[in-house]
Design a protein around this motif. Sequence first.
Motif, PDB file in Angstrom:
ATOM      1  N   ILE A 219       2.154   0.196   5.660  1.00  0.00           N
ATOM      2  CA  ILE A 219       3.092  -0.112   4.579  1.00  0.00           C
ATOM      3  C   ILE A 219       2.573  -1.238   3.695  1.00  0.00           C
ATOM      4  N   TRP A 220       2.000  -2.291   4.296  1.00  0.00           N
ATOM      5  CA  TRP A 220       1.705  -3.484   3.505  1.00  0.00           C
ATOM      6  C   TRP A 220       0.242  -3.895   3.438  1.00  0.00           C
ATOM      7  N   SER A 221      -0.686  -3.116   4.033  1.00  0.00           N
ATOM      8  CA  SER A 221      -2.092  -3.545   4.029  1.00  0.00           C
ATOM      9  C   SER A 221      -2.680  -3.585   2.627  1.00  0.00           C
ATOM     10  N   GLN A 222      -2.286  -2.661   1.753  1.00  0.00           N
ATOM     11  CA  GLN A 222      -2.810  -2.679   0.384  1.00  0.00           C
ATOM     12  C   GLN A 222      -2.409  -3.966  -0.322  1.00  0.00           C
ATOM     13  N   ALA A 223      -1.178  -4.386  -0.131  1.00  0.00           N
ATOM     14  CA  ALA A 223      -0.720  -5.628  -0.751  1.00  0.00           C
ATOM     15  C   ALA A 223      -1.427  -6.834  -0.146  1.00  0.00           C
ATOM     16  N   PHE A 224      -1.597  -6.841   1.159  1.00  0.00           N
ATOM     17  CA  PHE A 224      -2.252  -7.966   1.828  1.00  0.00           C
ATOM     18  C   PHE A 224      -3.709  -8.115   1.389  1.00  0.00           C
ATOM     19  N   SER A 225      -4.324  -7.023   0.941  1.00  0.00           N
ATOM     20  CA  SER A 225      -5.720  -7.088   0.511  1.00  0.00           C
ATOM     21  C   SER A 225      -5.904  -8.043  -0.670  1.00  0.00           C
ATOM     22  N   HIS A 226      -4.826  -8.413  -1.367  1.00  0.00           N
ATOM     23  CA  HIS A 226      -4.911  -9.335  -2.501  1.00  0.00           C
ATOM     24  C   HIS A 226      -4.950 -10.801  -2.068  1.00  0.00           C
ATOM     25  N   PHE A 227      -4.673 -11.082  -0.793  1.00  0.00           N
ATOM     26  CA  PHE A 227      -4.700 -12.463  -0.316  1.00  0.00           C
ATOM     27  C   PHE A 227      -6.056 -13.087  -0.623  1.00  0.00           C
ATOM     28  N   PRO A 228      -6.101 -14.348  -1.094  1.00  0.00           N
ATOM     29  CA  PRO A 228      -5.037 -15.353  -1.180  1.00  0.00           C
ATOM     30  C   PRO A 228      -4.337 -15.433  -2.535  1.00  0.00           C
ATOM     31  N   ASP A 229      -4.428 -14.394  -3.326  1.00  0.00           N
ATOM     32  CA  ASP A 229      -3.699 -14.366  -4.601  1.00  0.00           C
ATOM     33  C   ASP A 229      -2.263 -13.937  -4.301  1.00  0.00           C
ATOM     34  N   TYR A 230      -1.402 -14.907  -4.062  1.00  0.00           N
ATOM     35  CA  TYR A 230      -0.039 -14.589  -3.645  1.00  0.00           C
ATOM     36  C   TYR A 230       0.739 -13.850  -4.739  1.00  0.00           C
ATOM     37  N   ALA A 231       0.478 -14.158  -5.988  1.00  0.00           N
ATOM     38  CA  ALA A 231       1.191 -13.471  -7.072  1.00  0.00           C
ATOM     39  C   ALA A 231       0.836 -11.991  -7.090  1.00  0.00           C
ATOM     40  N   ALA A 232      -0.447 -11.677  -6.939  1.00  0.00           N
ATOM     41  CA  ALA A 232      -0.864 -10.273  -6.908  1.00  0.00           C
ATOM     42  C   ALA A 232      -0.329  -9.577  -5.662  1.00  0.00           C
ATOM     43  N   MET A 233      -0.298 -10.308  -4.564  1.00  0.00           N
ATOM     44  CA  MET A 233       0.240  -9.743  -3.332  1.00  0.00           C
ATOM     45  C   MET A 233       1.713  -9.392  -3.500  1.00  0.00           C
ATOM     46  N   GLU A 234       2.488 -10.303  -4.078  1.00  0.00           N
ATOM     47  CA  GLU A 234       3.911 -10.025  -4.303  1.00  0.00           C
ATOM     48  C   GLU A 234       4.104  -8.830  -5.228  1.00  0.00           C
ATOM     49  N   GLN A 235       3.301  -8.727  -6.260  1.00  0.00           N
ATOM     50  CA  GLN A 235       3.415  -7.603  -7.180  1.00  0.00           C
ATOM     51  C   GLN A 235       3.150  -6.284  -6.466  1.00  0.00           C
ATOM     52  N   ALA A 236       2.134  -6.260  -5.603  1.00  0.00           N
ATOM     53  CA  ALA A 236       1.823  -5.037  -4.864  1.00  0.00           C
ATOM     54  C   ALA A 236       2.910  -4.712  -3.838  1.00  0.00           C
ATOM     55  N   LEU A 237       3.481  -5.735  -3.218  1.00  0.00           N
ATOM     56  CA  LEU A 237       4.583  -5.487  -2.282  1.00  0.00           C
ATOM     57  C   LEU A 237       5.780  -4.878  -3.002  1.00  0.00           C
ATOM     58  N   ALA A 238       6.027  -5.346  -4.209  1.00  0.00           N
ATOM     59  CA  ALA A 238       7.180  -4.870  -4.979  1.00  0.00           C
ATOM     60  C   ALA A 238       6.961  -3.486  -5.572  1.00  0.00           C
ATOM     61  N   THR A 239       5.726  -3.013  -5.592  1.00  0.00           N
ATOM     62  CA  THR A 239       5.432  -1.704  -6.195  1.00  0.00           C
ATOM     63  C   THR A 239       4.853  -0.753  -5.154  1.00  0.00           C
ATOM     64  N   ASP A 240       3.590  -0.961  -4.763  1.00  0.00           N
ATOM     65  CA  ASP A 240       2.926  -0.039  -3.846  1.00  0.00           C
ATOM     66  C   ASP A 240       3.650   0.063  -2.501  1.00  0.00           C
ATOM     67  N   SER A 241       3.961  -1.081  -1.898  1.00  0.00           N
ATOM     68  CA  SER A 241       4.605  -1.059  -0.579  1.00  0.00           C
ATOM     69  C   SER A 241       6.009  -0.478  -0.650  1.00  0.00           C
ATOM     70  N   GLN A 242       6.731  -0.783  -1.718  1.00  0.00           N
ATOM     71  CA  GLN A 242       8.071  -0.205  -1.882  1.00  0.00           C
ATOM     72  C   GLN A 242       7.999   1.310  -2.004  1.00  0.00           C
ATOM     73  N   ARG A 243       6.993   1.795  -2.709  1.00  0.00           N
ATOM     74  CA  ARG A 243       6.832   3.251  -2.844  1.00  0.00           C
ATOM     75  C   ARG A 243       6.532   3.888  -1.488  1.00  0.00           C
ATOM     76  N   ILE A 244       5.626   3.274  -0.733  1.00  0.00           N
ATOM     77  CA  ILE A 244       5.286   3.816   0.589  1.00  0.00           C
ATOM     78  C   ILE A 244       6.524   3.860   1.476  1.00  0.00           C
ATOM     79  N   LEU A 245       7.311   2.775   1.462  1.00  0.00           N
ATOM     80  CA  LEU A 245       8.536   2.738   2.271  1.00  0.00           C
ATOM     81  C   LEU A 245       9.529   3.802   1.825  1.00  0.00           C
ATOM     82  N   SER A 246       9.698   3.959   0.536  1.00  0.00           N
ATOM     83  CA  SER A 246      10.637   4.967   0.027  1.00  0.00           C
ATOM     84  C   SER A 246      10.241   6.361   0.491  1.00  0.00           C
ATOM     85  N   GLU A 247       8.949   6.649   0.445  1.00  0.00           N
ATOM     86  CA  GLU A 247       8.483   7.974   0.865  1.00  0.00           C
ATOM     87  C   GLU A 247       8.640   8.168   2.366  1.00  0.00           C
ATOM     88  N   LEU A 248       8.345   7.120   3.138  1.00  0.00           N
ATOM     89  CA  LEU A 248       8.541   7.200   4.585  1.00  0.00           C
ATOM     90  C   LEU A 248      10.015   7.411   4.929  1.00  0.00           C
TER      91      LEU A 248
END
Length: 323
Positions: free
Chosen positions: A274-303
């Motif tokens: 669910i969240w590895s794609q977003a975590f790949s942006h670390f240590p850019d926390y802003a980019a990580m949050e953006q990916a959590l709010a988009t990519d990870s949310q989409r993965i969760l919705s589909e699951l």
Amino acid sequence: MKISPGKLWGMRRLADPSGRWKMVAIDQRMPLFGPIAQRRGVAEAAFEDVAQVKRLLARHLSAQASAVLIDPIYAYGRAIPELPAQKGLIIAYEHSVTENTPQGRKSVPIPHWSAGQIRRIGGDAVKVLVWYRPDAAPEIRAHQEAFVRTAGEACRAHDITFLLEVLIYPLPGEDPAAMEANREALVLDSIRPFTDPAYGVDIFKLEPPGPIHQVPDPDGPGAAALQSAYGRMAAMLPRPWVMLSAGAEAEDFARSMRYAYRAGASGYLAGRAIWSQAFSHFPDYAAMEQALATDSQRILSELNALTDAAATPWHAHPGFGDA
């Protein structure tokens, strides 16, 4: 089978209103320590970085989850304020460090930690990860079985749901590829001891009895053999079960879930898919949050859509009937 009031309440708290488990794991420790240290250029991941990652995961992923799994060291203090009160709470019991011997791994609890403490700080369930190889030395197997039995007895004493995660691993000197070639037998035989009611397991959290990566299309020509493996695994289980993602990417995990749901799984308890794609942006926390709010949310919705359509409500498992 009967179920005690405390365990029944915990099972319900972890599920959505229909009885399906949509659970997000943010209790990982070792899978975070290495990448964080590497990207910071330090020998050891800083507590603050690990805790901040977990806080962001809780903030962005808990709304779509029915429950969240956290660890007590890095996540509890930061994640709890981010979790809606109506979400179920699972707290890890096992230490991230194992005792590695020439014969195999030995699991231990987090130091100075117990099922009773998990109950006292608001946990709805105790999660116990046991590394297990059915072909490990007898003394290793005995230690791991005693570790699980002790945890189960404590959960029974405190009337709290006991969620057991069983994972296989390469024995010392073993080629991991050789282990993968025998994955189905190893996974099934690693689960088998803990199906004994004496262990008191309420929910099984299991890895695939087949490929984790490059999972065959569930509707393709190679699906029948893998579906049979899932069926054999399900037939062993006296209590309801969920799947873990085992580090798979989202697409492969979704395919594994389709096999699992056909075999009667009641949901998922997954993290990195669910969240590895977003975590790949670390240590850019802003980019990580953006990916959590988009990519990870989409993965969760589909699951969740797949779970709504295909999962078996936990109370419909043969082990409970109409509990």
